[in-house]
Design an enzyme around this catalytic site. Structure first.
Site, PDB file in Angstrom:
ATOM      1  N   CYS A  91       0.832  -1.207   0.000  1.00 42.74           N
ATOM      2  CA  CYS A  91       0.000   0.000   0.000  1.00 42.74           C
ATOM      3  C   CYS A  91       0.864   1.254   0.000  1.00 42.74           C
ATOM      4  CB  CYS A  91      -0.939  -0.010   1.204  1.00 42.74           C
ATOM      5  SG  CYS A  91      -0.141   0.462   2.744  1.00 42.74           S
ATOM      6  N   THR A 140       1.336   3.437   2.352  1.00 41.93           N
ATOM      7  CA  THR A 140       2.160   3.585   3.555  1.00 41.93           C
ATOM      8  C   THR A 140       3.442   2.780   3.422  1.00 41.93           C
ATOM      9  OG1 THR A 140       0.191   3.927   4.914  1.00 41.93           O
ATOM     10  CG2 THR A 140       2.212   3.310   6.049  1.00 41.93           C
ATOM     11  N   HIS A 200       5.787   4.786   1.481  1.00 45.88           N
ATOM     12  CA  HIS A 200       6.393   5.853   2.289  1.00 45.88           C
ATOM     13  C   HIS A 200       7.568   5.304   3.091  1.00 45.88           C
ATOM     14  CE1 HIS A 200       3.707   9.107   1.356  1.00 45.88           C
ATOM     15  NE2 HIS A 200       2.635   8.474   1.800  1.00 45.88           N
TER      16      HIS A 200
END
Length: 349
Positions: A38, A40, A43
């Site tokens: 995903c 996140t 990131h």
């Protein structure tokens, strides 16, 4: 020996041998089957969350799998049960927990970020995090339950009602899921997305899309709503322009639901909020009821999981999959297959 995908430094992942912690009291050992990557996770991959994530870190929280072993004190579960995990562990004592908002505990352990995640062949978690899956639901499809739970929570926070006009700004995986869940709630939904491939994927699910670069968004909304404006807008793009669009499309007493994680403060048209008495709502994570509803939506086909899965790769190819997702537009959801990776195991040995 089992394997895990680990974040070791900015833009660096490896597939390495991992020790499986024995299931203690109230815990279960799982064999993850499929794990989604995903935003996140990206990131983390970029190094943006190094202040929070301690390398080497096993990633992954969008998962499906089966129970392998049950620890002492666990009731109602047995080896072979198909499950997903609501990856939240709260302290139960902070002000948020005492107020009944455990999912945003002020000392939250988000499993897969703050502690080891699912992108490994064996994974030990608290039994309290398990959510049962129906035997008829394919495990690859079930890996989309967690992001669907995000969408269910978002739509609930925005209070979407039947007949309302809803604009979703951003047609990535979560944006499309929000649109599908809002449509299932009876809303009339439009998705705004710049990327042609993502617009096509959304349209294949029966959703109406607009390209904000090719049309006057204000004029489109005015025509659609007879100048009233949208009732609800979801900001899922993470871009400054997306915030402006989400505010501009709202009618009197419209609700803006902020979904995307914005890495820096954004300017926002507060005069518009004053003039039209708008409401801004934050939406983060989910609770158990969101997860249980998400299981139903994926299992009954309301969320067409097979159409949203772009590719399934083995553990050894997970680092390359992260790089593919950086391109964004032509990829929707990539799953990592944790069930077998003989080549990677041989290389690790």
């Amino acid at each position: 020996m089992t394997l895990a995908v680990r974040y070791t430094a900015a833009r660096t992942l490896d597939t390495a041998p991992a020790e499986t912690r024995e299931a203690g009291h109230g815990e279960v050992e799982l064999a993850p089957a499929f794990v989604g990557i995903c935003g996140t996770d990206l990131h983390i991959f970029h190094g943006d969350m190094d202040a929070r994530v301690a390398a080497p870190a096993v990633l992954g929280h969008e998962m499906s799998g089966r129970i392998v072993r049950v620890g002492p004190g666990v009731q109602g579960w047995q080896p072979g049960d198909a499950v997903t995990v609501m990856p939240l562990r709260w302290d139960g004592s902070c002000p948020a927990c005492r107020a009944g908002h455990q999912h945003i505990c002020q000392n939250l352990d988000f499993i897969g970020i703050d502690s080891p995640g699912a992108m490994q062949q064996r994974w030990t978690v608290p039994a309290s995090t398990l959510v049962r899956l129906p035997d008829t639901l394919p495990l690859d499809h079930a890996a989309l339950v967690e992001p669907t739970a995000v969408a269910v929570h978002d739509v609930g926070r925005a209070g979407v009602r039947e007949g309302e006009r809803v604009v979703v700004v951003g047609g990535g995986p979560v944006g499309v899921l929000i649109a599908l869940v809002a449509r299932a709630a009876g809303a009339d939904v439009k998705v705004m997305e710049l990327n042609a491939h993502r617009r096509q994927l959304a349209e294949e699910q029966g959703l109406t899309t607009w390209d904000p670069a090719a049309a006057d968004v204000s004029a489109l909304v005015a025509e659609w709503t007879a100048d009233a404006g949208a009732d609800v807008a979801f900001e899922v793009s993470g871009a400054a322009g997306g915030v402006d669009t989400a505010v501009d499309v709202l009618g009197v007493r419209g609700r803006l639901c902020l979904v995307a994680i914005h890495p820096r403060p954004r300017e926002i048209n507060l005069h518009r909020f004053f003039w039209r008495e708008l409401t801004l709502v934050g939406a983060r994570l989910y609770d158990r009821s969101d997860f249980e509803k998400a299981v139903t939506l994926v299992a009954d086909g309301t969320v067409p999981a097979e159409r949203l899965i772009t590719e399934i790769v083995p553990l050894s190819q997970a680092p390359a999959a992260f790089e593919a997702l950086e391109g964004g537009g032509d990829v929707m959801k990539i799953l990592v297959d944790c069930t077998d990776d003989t080549d990677a195991l041989g290389a690790a040995e």
